[in-house]
Design a protein around this motif. Structure first.
Motif, PDB file in Angstrom:
ATOM      1  N   ILE A  55       0.934  -1.089   0.166  1.00 29.24           N
ATOM      2  CA  ILE A  55       0.042  -0.012   0.068  1.00 29.24           C
ATOM      3  C   ILE A  55       0.976   1.172   0.073  1.00 29.24           C
ATOM      4  O   ILE A  55       0.607   2.106  -0.624  1.00 29.24           O
ATOM      5  N   ALA A  56       1.825   1.381   0.955  1.00 29.75           N
ATOM      6  CA  ALA A  56       2.758   2.601   0.813  1.00 29.75           C
ATOM      7  C   ALA A  56       3.460   2.773  -0.337  1.00 29.75           C
ATOM      8  O   ALA A  56       3.543   3.883  -1.108  1.00 29.75           O
ATOM      9  N   GLY A  57       3.785   1.482  -1.091  1.00 28.99           N
ATOM     10  CA  GLY A  57       4.478   1.709  -2.384  1.00 28.99           C
ATOM     11  C   GLY A  57       3.554   2.217  -3.761  1.00 28.99           C
ATOM     12  O   GLY A  57       4.068   2.914  -4.275  1.00 28.99           O
ATOM     13  N   ALA A  58       2.437   1.905  -3.518  1.00 33.50           N
ATOM     14  CA  ALA A  58       1.587   2.241  -4.445  1.00 33.50           C
ATOM     15  C   ALA A  58       0.792   3.545  -4.338  1.00 33.50           C
ATOM     16  O   ALA A  58       0.079   4.354  -4.907  1.00 33.50           O
ATOM     17  N   THR A  59       1.091   4.362  -3.019  1.00 31.65           N
ATOM     18  CA  THR A  59       0.466   5.399  -2.685  1.00 31.65           C
ATOM     19  C   THR A  59       1.595   6.519  -2.397  1.00 31.65           C
ATOM     20  O   THR A  59       1.768   7.366  -3.342  1.00 31.65           O
ATOM     21  N   GLY A 566       4.336   0.436 -13.496  1.00 28.23           N
ATOM     22  CA  GLY A 566       3.628   1.063 -12.269  1.00 28.23           C
ATOM     23  C   GLY A 566       3.670   2.745 -12.394  1.00 28.23           C
ATOM     24  O   GLY A 566       2.718   3.215 -11.935  1.00 28.23           O
ATOM     25  N   SER A 567       4.775   3.306 -12.560  1.00 24.10           N
ATOM     26  CA  SER A 567       4.862   4.593 -12.535  1.00 24.10           C
ATOM     27  C   SER A 567       3.932   5.328 -13.755  1.00 24.10           C
ATOM     28  O   SER A 567       3.253   6.251 -13.567  1.00 24.10           O
ATOM     29  N   ASN A 568       3.894   4.357 -14.871  1.00 18.55           N
ATOM     30  CA  ASN A 568       2.933   4.912 -15.942  1.00 18.55           C
ATOM     31  C   ASN A 568       1.628   4.941 -15.489  1.00 18.55           C
ATOM     32  O   ASN A 568       0.844   5.853 -15.837  1.00 18.55           O
TER      33      ASN A 568
END
Length: 651
Positions: A55-59, A566-568
């Motif tokens: 969750i931290a990585g995606a937010t 993921g960055s895209n």
């Protein structure tokens, strides 16, 4: 585009140079603030609040890593009212997918990258969803009655922008439940704890001190201690090949080619002697100046030792070698240039210490707390040193399998020595070692420290950019500080203050970048969107490219490729969806936003989809393996895209 009859503005050479310098400095400043301050501060916040890694990585961490694109989108929408932010993100998508993937596969010394099918399918799938939602949001084009030129404008509604942003909410939910989702499709690899492994499997062993004996567990096909640890458990073991340090001694470069370790045995205390590394001409000229002596204590461990060197002192029971240690301040980031840093480790029968490969290294020595359990992943050459609850666990990566085996064997002796020292201290029959004899340590090199051993260009740029470095260093608190046992000392107020300071810097830097590029576009009579998909996109994406190459060099090539997609996904769904949603609700009162001229941006979205289809076909045919010839194809495709974007203006 403006009418042909419109007069193209002119400017002096000084204005051209000033705008170009302002653009370059804004690129550099945003990259440094993001990597050196913003991402670590957000990482500390995530750790203090115990936010799960996925969750931290995606937010938080995704927002930090993509902050240049995100803030350029906000500035161009709310302040300058141009399409440069949209062009920047669209161009960054294609740059990330093609150039970063090419750089990652070329950085892999084995010449290929094994991709994780489950993770790649997730990232590519949501990226494809983002492209579809973006096309849906940009599809409405009609003349704007308020525009005297009569050109078509793109109309974006609140519902469309909310749909784009909502796609990322779904992405976060999937990331948080990825293990459970994969377990539904792959019952055969379900773990004993009910969670499925979707990373490549490697041999895992555990060494535990019980009484005065070391007990070794049976090897099993799992990697539990890296579960939810910066996606490392998702990295195929095939990518953990021979690693390298970068700028080492000439002797070290020979070891890198052979992949062998050199073992030296001595009976006395070793010391770091004269420099064996190469020295740039500029550094030689500065070496005897008072300024150089004031700024630098030039000796560092790599001046004396190669990456694959092991020093063994049988009399003292001492082993010394280089290993990488994962940084606490980037452990939730999906990708970071400083995620792993090199340290010179020394293990004795009673303790383990390490110093960074930098000047004045003894000031930053870590004396590790006594430990009684070590977990080893042989496939990835990674060791986890497990400490008591409430204390930090350390992740260490060895340069070779030989060094890994030697270090693990020595750690068994060290654990037994810890037990002996503690027992003697408890019985009053001996003095415990003073483990608190060092100062607090910095985990990373400060911005204002001279890059000793750097090239002429690196040293020249250091002095040219020193005023800006000094300003960043003293206006944004650096949370990357450790105590002498390697535990972080940053507090929540300090992390929040650093994050706030970074936001100010990033907003100002984004405004300077957007304003300068828009002025240059006007001088060259080029649409803002075209400048965005070319110059701005490359400038804001270069830090991600560097981080991806570093990750691939260290064996995390699959992570580099997955992070590109993921960055895209973040850039489309949050970098565009969030500003549009806020603007159509606050700025236009839920009326469609029509400030974007139709400057061919929709064609670039179609190119994005076409490039993605080619990528999927190539990866499918190669069974999720990327080879260097793939990298050549990707670079050629990016060159073709640039020609297409520029050709829209002049053809």
């Amino acid at each position: 585009m403006q009418n042909d009859q419109d007069e193209v503005p002119t400017a002096s050479i000084a204005v051209w140079i000033g705008l170009t310098l302002a653009t370059c400095l804004s690129f550099w400043g945003q990259a440094v603030v993001t990597e050196e301050r913003f991402v670590p501060a957000l990482n500390v916040v995530a750790n203090l609040f115990s936010i799960p890694d996925d969750i931290a990585g995606a937010t938080l961490m995704a927002a930090g890593a993509s902050s240049p694109e995100l803030f350029s989108s906000f500035v161009s929408l709310f302040i300058t009212h141009s399409s440069l932010g949209l062009g920047t993100i669209v161009g960054s998508e294609i740059f990330n997918q093609l150039v970063i993937c090419a750089g990652a596969v070329y950085a892999a010394k084995s010449g290929s990258l094994q991709l994780n099918p489950a993770i790649l399918i997730r990232e590519v799938g949501f990226y494809a969803l983002g492209i579809g939602l973006l096309y849906y949001a940009l599809r409405d084009s009609a003349p704007d009655p308020t525009d005297p030129s009569g050109e078509n404008h793109i109309y974006i509604s609140f519902g469309e922008s909310a749909l784009v942003f909502g796609g990322y909410v779904l992405y976060v939910i999937v990331c948080a439940n990825m293990e459970k989702i994969v377990s539904l499709f792959d019952k055969g690899t379900t773990r004993r704890d009910g969670m499925a492994h979707y990373g490549a499997i490697g041999n895992f062993s555990k060494h535990v001190l019980v009484g005065s004996d070391i007990r070794h567990s049976v090897k099993i096909d799992s990697l539990p201690f890296l579960q939810n640890q910066s996606l490392a458990h998702q990295e195929p073991a095939e990518n953990f090949h021979e690693l390298y340090l970068g700028r080492m001694t000439e002797r070290a470069s020979i070891f890198q080619r052979t992949g062998s370790s050199t073992i030296s045995e001595d009976v006395g205390n070793g010391s770091f002697g004269g420099s064996a590394r190469g020295t740039s001409l500029l550094e030689k000229s500065l070496r005897h100046t008072d300024l150089f002596r004031l700024m630098v204590n030039e000796v560092k461990p790599s001046d004396q030792h190669g990456l694959y060197d092991m020093e063994i002192n049988k009399v003292e029971g001492r082993l010394s070698c280089f290993m990488w240690q994962r940084s606490y301040f980037y452990n939730k980031a999906r990708m970071a240039t400083h995620g792993w840093h090199l340290r010179w480790f020394t293990l004795t029968n009673h303790k383990m210490v390490s110093v960074p490969d930098r000047t004045d290294f003894e000031k930053h020595r870590i004396v590790y707390p006594p430990f009684t359990e070590v977990s080893v992943d042989e496939a990835r050459l990674i060791i986890r040193i497990e400490n008591e609850v409430g204390k930090r666990n350390f992740y260490i990566m060895a340069p070779s399998a030989e060094i890994l085996a030697t270090v693990v064997q020595k750690m068994d002796d060290t654990m037994q020595g810890h037990e002996e020292v503690e027992r003697r201290a408890t019985n009053g029959t001996g003095d415990s070692e003073d483990l608190d004899a060092t100062e607090a340590a910095e985990d990373h090199v400060p911005l204002i420290e001279l890059p000793v051993g750097g090239s002429n260009m690196e040293i020249a740029l250091f002095f040219l950019l020193f005023p800006l470095r000094y300003l960043i260093h003293h206006t944004i608190p650096d949370v990357r500080t450790l105590d002498h046992h390697g535990n972080p000392t940053a507090t929540l107020p300090k992390a929040l203050l650093a994050s706030t300071s970074c936001l100010v810097w990033l907003i100002v830097g984004s405004y300077i970048m957007v304003a300068s590029l828009e002025a240059l576009a006007a001088l060259m009579d080029i649409p803002d969107a075209v400048v965005g998909v070319t110059v701005s996109a490359a400038g804001t994406s270069l830090p991600n490219y560097v981080a991806s190459r570093v990750a691939a060099q260290n064996g995390f090539g699959n992570m580099a490729v997955s992070n590109a997609f993921g960055s895209n996904t973040f850039n489309i769904m949050v970098g565009l969806g969030l500003p549009w949603m806020l603007y159509t609700s606050i700025g236009t009162g839920f009326q469609p936003y029509h400030g974007l001229r139709d400057e061919g941006i929709l064609q670039s979205v179609i190119v994005m989809a076409s490039v993605l289809m080619v990528f999927v076909v190539l990866v499918s045919l190669s069974k999720f393996l990327l080879y260097r010839w793939h990298g050549i194809v990707f670079v050629m495709m990016y060159a073709g895209y640039l020609a297409f974007a520029i050709g829209q203006v002049y053809l």
